[in-house]
Scaffold this motif. Structure first.
Motif, PDB file in Angstrom:
ATOM      1  N   VAL A  82     -13.221  -8.327   9.087  1.00  0.00           N
ATOM      2  CA  VAL A  82     -11.792  -8.038   9.165  1.00  0.00           C
ATOM      3  C   VAL A  82     -11.458  -7.563  10.573  1.00  0.00           C
ATOM      4  O   VAL A  82     -12.091  -6.638  11.090  1.00  0.00           O
ATOM      5  N   ALA A 142      -5.261  -8.493  -2.294  1.00  0.00           N
ATOM      6  CA  ALA A 142      -4.910  -9.882  -1.972  1.00  0.00           C
ATOM      7  C   ALA A 142      -5.521 -10.845  -2.980  1.00  0.00           C
ATOM      8  O   ALA A 142      -4.877 -11.829  -3.387  1.00  0.00           O
ATOM      9  N   ASP A 192      -7.263  -3.447   0.377  1.00  0.00           N
ATOM     10  CA  ASP A 192      -6.229  -4.438   0.654  1.00  0.00           C
ATOM     11  C   ASP A 192      -6.744  -5.856   0.410  1.00  0.00           C
ATOM     12  O   ASP A 192      -6.003  -6.728  -0.056  1.00  0.00           O
ATOM     13  N   VAL A 193      -8.023  -6.091   0.726  1.00  0.00           N
ATOM     14  CA  VAL A 193      -8.632  -7.407   0.448  1.00  0.00           C
ATOM     15  C   VAL A 193      -8.656  -7.649  -1.059  1.00  0.00           C
ATOM     16  O   VAL A 193      -8.323  -8.748  -1.537  1.00  0.00           O
ATOM     17  N   VAL A 215      -6.409  -3.097   7.926  1.00  0.00           N
ATOM     18  CA  VAL A 215      -6.616  -3.731   6.623  1.00  0.00           C
ATOM     19  C   VAL A 215      -7.927  -3.199   6.050  1.00  0.00           C
ATOM     20  O   VAL A 215      -8.991  -3.350   6.641  1.00  0.00           O
ATOM     21  N   ARG A 216      -7.848  -2.565   4.896  1.00  0.00           N
ATOM     22  CA  ARG A 216      -8.988  -1.899   4.268  1.00  0.00           C
ATOM     23  C   ARG A 216      -9.574  -2.778   3.164  1.00  0.00           C
ATOM     24  O   ARG A 216      -8.930  -3.742   2.719  1.00  0.00           O
ATOM     25  N   ARG A 273       0.854  -1.187   0.000  1.00  0.00           N
ATOM     26  CA  ARG A 273       0.000   0.000   0.000  1.00  0.00           C
ATOM     27  C   ARG A 273       0.888   1.235   0.000  1.00  0.00           C
ATOM     28  O   ARG A 273       1.803   1.355   0.821  1.00  0.00           O
ATOM     29  N   ILE A 285       1.639  -5.183   3.893  1.00  0.00           N
ATOM     30  CA  ILE A 285       0.611  -5.576   4.854  1.00  0.00           C
ATOM     31  C   ILE A 285       0.228  -7.027   4.623  1.00  0.00           C
ATOM     32  O   ILE A 285       0.032  -7.447   3.472  1.00  0.00           O
ATOM     33  N   ASP A 286       0.096  -7.801   5.692  1.00  0.00           N
ATOM     34  CA  ASP A 286      -0.388  -9.178   5.602  1.00  0.00           C
ATOM     35  C   ASP A 286      -1.908  -9.157   5.716  1.00  0.00           C
ATOM     36  O   ASP A 286      -2.469  -9.152   6.822  1.00  0.00           O
ATOM     37  N   THR A 287      -2.579  -9.136   4.588  1.00  0.00           N
ATOM     38  CA  THR A 287      -4.037  -9.057   4.576  1.00  0.00           C
ATOM     39  C   THR A 287      -4.671 -10.323   5.140  1.00  0.00           C
ATOM     40  O   THR A 287      -5.650 -10.257   5.899  1.00  0.00           O
ATOM     41  N   ARG A 288      -4.122 -11.460   4.803  1.00  0.00           N
ATOM     42  CA  ARG A 288      -4.741 -12.724   5.228  1.00  0.00           C
ATOM     43  C   ARG A 288      -4.823 -12.841   6.745  1.00  0.00           C
ATOM     44  O   ARG A 288      -5.818 -13.366   7.285  1.00  0.00           O
TER      45      ARG A 288
END
Length: 258
Positions: free
Chosen positions: A192, A207, A203-204, A199-200, A158, A167-170
């Motif tokens: 989330v 991913a 961001d999902v 995490v926005r 980001r 960022i680690d989205t998972r």
């Protein structure tokens, strides 16, 4: 509470006598308003409605307003929260109506309750989002979601004011599912966990692109449907329920003195 005479003047020497917690929505074109724009709109509306706000001390007193997180610019929301402190008790429903009328269309005060103790921020650790993806096939989206959920970590980048952040989205995803739709778009529903950095919805989507190359044909439309603390079943608990359980009308119309 009177809208005449320019609203209530700052009275920094008066202590707070009541704390109200508000749930408000950010809709329509106002979803593109920044948090700073929203905060300014609320301060103007509080003055216009004549809400008897408590103010901070010092050379530049500010109304005692506490924001509990904020939806990112471009996202709509039905579950934003703010706390305000007043110098005298008022009926929360009266404050809700008057403040809602003073706010611009698209910022809507949905609920007001008197704070019953505890920290509102501690009652919120996750959000549920609904994300519409124009032009994305339901089957393609389902396959991409299934692939994402098999991963332990999905790193996305980001770009922010301090440069690129990974960022680690998972790790923040509690749940992610695809909703049936008759529209020509795919619909995601995700819960989330609120971590740092947050995490926005974007961001999902990033991913999903990383793991499956999924990309919408047009900008996605995201709406935060709820916030709260996760219970043992992974459901969100309404953060205002402890306050609402003991709510009772306070005293006096807004324009009435102490």
């Amino acid at each position: 509470m009177s809208r005449h005479g320019g609203g209530a003047a700052p009275r920094p020497s008066e202590p707070a006598a009541q704390k109200l917690r508000l749930r408000y929505a950010k809709r329509g074109r106002l979803r593109f308003a920044s948090h700073r724009d929203v905060a300014r709109a609320f301060e103007r509306a509080l003055r216009a409605a004549g809400v008897p706000m408590a103010y901070s001390q010092g050379f530049s007193p500010h109304p005692r307003v506490s924001w509990i997180g904020a939806a990112p610019t471009g996202a709509a929301s039905e579950a934003e929260y703010v706390e305000i402190q007043l110098v005298r008790p008022l009926d929360p429903q009266l404050v809700r109506r008057e403040l809602d009328a003073a706010l611009p269309e698209g910022l809507d005060v949905l609920e007001a309750v008197q704070a019953r103790g505890g920290s509102l921020a501690e009652r919120i650790d996750a959000s549920r989002w609904r994300i519409e993806l124009p032009g994305v096939d339901h089957g393609e989206l389902t396959a991409a979601v299934a692939e994402l959920l098999t991963r332990d970590h999905v790193l996305v980048e980001r770009l922010g004011k301090d440069g690129v952040r990974t960022i680690d989205t998972r790790a923040a995803l509690i749940s992610l599912s695809v909703e049936e739709s008759t529209q020509s778009c795919g619909i995601l529903v995700t819960v989330v966990r609120q971590v740092t950095p947050a995490v926005r919805p974007d961001d999902v989507l990033s991913a999903l692109f990383v793991v499956a190359g999924l990309k919408a044909a047009a900008p996605a439309r995201a709406c935060r449907e709820a916030q709260g603390r996760l219970d043992d079943e992974g459901e969100l608990v309404d953060p205002l329920s402890p306050d609402r359980a003991g709510d009772r009308p306070a005293v006096g119309p807004i324009g009435q003195g102490a």
